[in-house]
Scaffold this motif. Sequence first.
Motif, PDB file in Angstrom:
ATOM      1  N   LEU A  78      16.612 -15.385  17.308  1.00  0.00           N
ATOM      2  CA  LEU A  78      17.363 -16.528  17.832  1.00  0.00           C
ATOM      3  C   LEU A  78      18.179 -16.118  19.050  1.00  0.00           C
ATOM      4  O   LEU A  78      18.192 -16.820  20.071  1.00  0.00           O
ATOM      5  CB  LEU A  78      18.273 -17.094  16.739  1.00  0.00           C
ATOM      6  N   ALA A  79      18.851 -14.978  18.974  1.00  0.00           N
ATOM      7  CA  ALA A  79      19.645 -14.496  20.110  1.00  0.00           C
ATOM      8  C   ALA A  79      18.754 -14.220  21.318  1.00  0.00           C
ATOM      9  O   ALA A  79      19.126 -14.535  22.461  1.00  0.00           O
ATOM     10  CB  ALA A  79      20.414 -13.240  19.711  1.00  0.00           C
ATOM     11  N   ASP A  80      17.581 -13.636  21.081  1.00  0.00           N
ATOM     12  CA  ASP A  80      16.634 -13.389  22.169  1.00  0.00           C
ATOM     13  C   ASP A  80      16.192 -14.702  22.802  1.00  0.00           C
ATOM     14  O   ASP A  80      16.056 -14.808  24.033  1.00  0.00           O
ATOM     15  CB  ASP A  80      15.402 -12.638  21.654  1.00  0.00           C
ATOM     16  N   TYR A  81      15.948 -15.697  21.972  1.00  0.00           N
ATOM     17  CA  TYR A  81      15.509 -17.013  22.459  1.00  0.00           C
ATOM     18  C   TYR A  81      16.581 -17.648  23.341  1.00  0.00           C
ATOM     19  O   TYR A  81      16.286 -18.126  24.453  1.00  0.00           O
ATOM     20  CB  TYR A  81      15.193 -17.915  21.261  1.00  0.00           C
ATOM     21  N   LEU A 103      24.150 -12.281  18.237  1.00  0.00           N
ATOM     22  CA  LEU A 103      24.617 -13.100  19.364  1.00  0.00           C
ATOM     23  C   LEU A 103      25.608 -12.327  20.239  1.00  0.00           C
ATOM     24  O   LEU A 103      25.531 -12.385  21.476  1.00  0.00           O
ATOM     25  CB  LEU A 103      25.263 -14.381  18.836  1.00  0.00           C
ATOM     26  N   LEU A 104      26.513 -11.589  19.616  1.00  0.00           N
ATOM     27  CA  LEU A 104      27.474 -10.794  20.383  1.00  0.00           C
ATOM     28  C   LEU A 104      26.763  -9.701  21.183  1.00  0.00           C
ATOM     29  O   LEU A 104      27.148  -9.408  22.322  1.00  0.00           O
ATOM     30  CB  LEU A 104      28.517 -10.179  19.449  1.00  0.00           C
ATOM     31  N   ASP A 105      25.727  -9.110  20.602  1.00  0.00           N
ATOM     32  CA  ASP A 105      24.975  -8.058  21.293  1.00  0.00           C
ATOM     33  C   ASP A 105      24.303  -8.576  22.567  1.00  0.00           C
ATOM     34  O   ASP A 105      24.040  -7.799  23.493  1.00  0.00           O
ATOM     35  CB  ASP A 105      23.913  -7.461  20.364  1.00  0.00           C
ATOM     36  N   LYS A 106      24.035  -9.878  22.602  1.00  0.00           N
ATOM     37  CA  LYS A 106      23.421 -10.483  23.792  1.00  0.00           C
ATOM     38  C   LYS A 106      24.462 -11.020  24.766  1.00  0.00           C
ATOM     39  O   LYS A 106      24.116 -11.619  25.790  1.00  0.00           O
ATOM     40  CB  LYS A 106      22.459 -11.605  23.376  1.00  0.00           C
ATOM     41  N   ALA A 120      24.110 -22.485  16.871  1.00  0.00           N
ATOM     42  CA  ALA A 120      23.164 -21.595  16.187  1.00  0.00           C
ATOM     43  C   ALA A 120      23.514 -21.571  14.709  1.00  0.00           C
ATOM     44  O   ALA A 120      24.631 -21.197  14.339  1.00  0.00           O
ATOM     45  CB  ALA A 120      23.241 -20.188  16.775  1.00  0.00           C
ATOM     46  N   ILE A 121      22.562 -21.932  13.861  1.00  0.00           N
ATOM     47  CA  ILE A 121      22.854 -22.039  12.434  1.00  0.00           C
ATOM     48  C   ILE A 121      21.832 -21.273  11.601  1.00  0.00           C
ATOM     49  O   ILE A 121      20.633 -21.294  11.874  1.00  0.00           O
ATOM     50  CB  ILE A 121      22.908 -23.529  12.005  1.00  0.00           C
TER      51      ILE A 121
END
Length: 259
Positions: A78-81, A103-106, A120-121
């Motif tokens: 999801l984060a990649d998307y 998400l934080l890593d992105k 984002a869920i």
Amino acid sequence: MAKCYDGYLIDLDGTIYKGTKKMPSGQRFVQRLMDKQVKYLFVTNNSTKTPEAVAQNLTQNHQIPTTADQVYTSGMALADYLAKSDDVHRVLMIGEEGLKTALLDKGFELVSQAPADAVAIGLDRDVTYEKILQGTLAIQQGAKFVATNPDTNLPTERGMVPGAGSVVAFLATAVEPAPVVIGKPENIIMNGALEKLSLTHDQALMVGDNYNTDIKAGFHADVDTLLVYSGVSKKAVVAKETKQPTYEVDSLDDWTIAK
């Protein structure tokens, strides 16, 4: 005779282990991949755990030496998307540590109320009405709606408990449009996994125990599939399906890795 594959995408629960229970066939299967130096990636719909936590569980509890870069979760996908969208910076997250870390890593800014660029869920065992309310308002104001996976239930020692899909449905009932779903059986997580292994769809094999998630994910991504009858799916039920897996085995011990 099975085709030679350059890489394997492997489900976890029901395929490599069953909850907290060891599955020796799963350990032996991964060991054969390691011995033959075949690339593999564990692909899981579980967004609650970080890849480090998943790797630690495999290493310590199932005797399968694993590093975080051998794990790809629906939270990571999801984060990649979202990272591919230039207009997403603020994310309202309803989920747990795995999704938060991804998400934080992105580099996303996490917010708890509108406005947001995306909602984002995933599975959130501390979900509240207020979280759903804030997600609803953000989506109504134009935020993208993205869900980790549609799994309605999770098998536990207590029984089949509500999964991420149940939490997603809570929010989806209140808004339009429907969410973009990232995890299996959709192909977004599959495409991300192939990219992570630097493989094309015809070079990989998807391995899993669930026809409706693992195998259909392979279908949607045009990836060959191996269904192992060690978990969710049953032969008699799968036999009635119009589209069949590329391969089927009773146990991963029955699978020969061509190299």
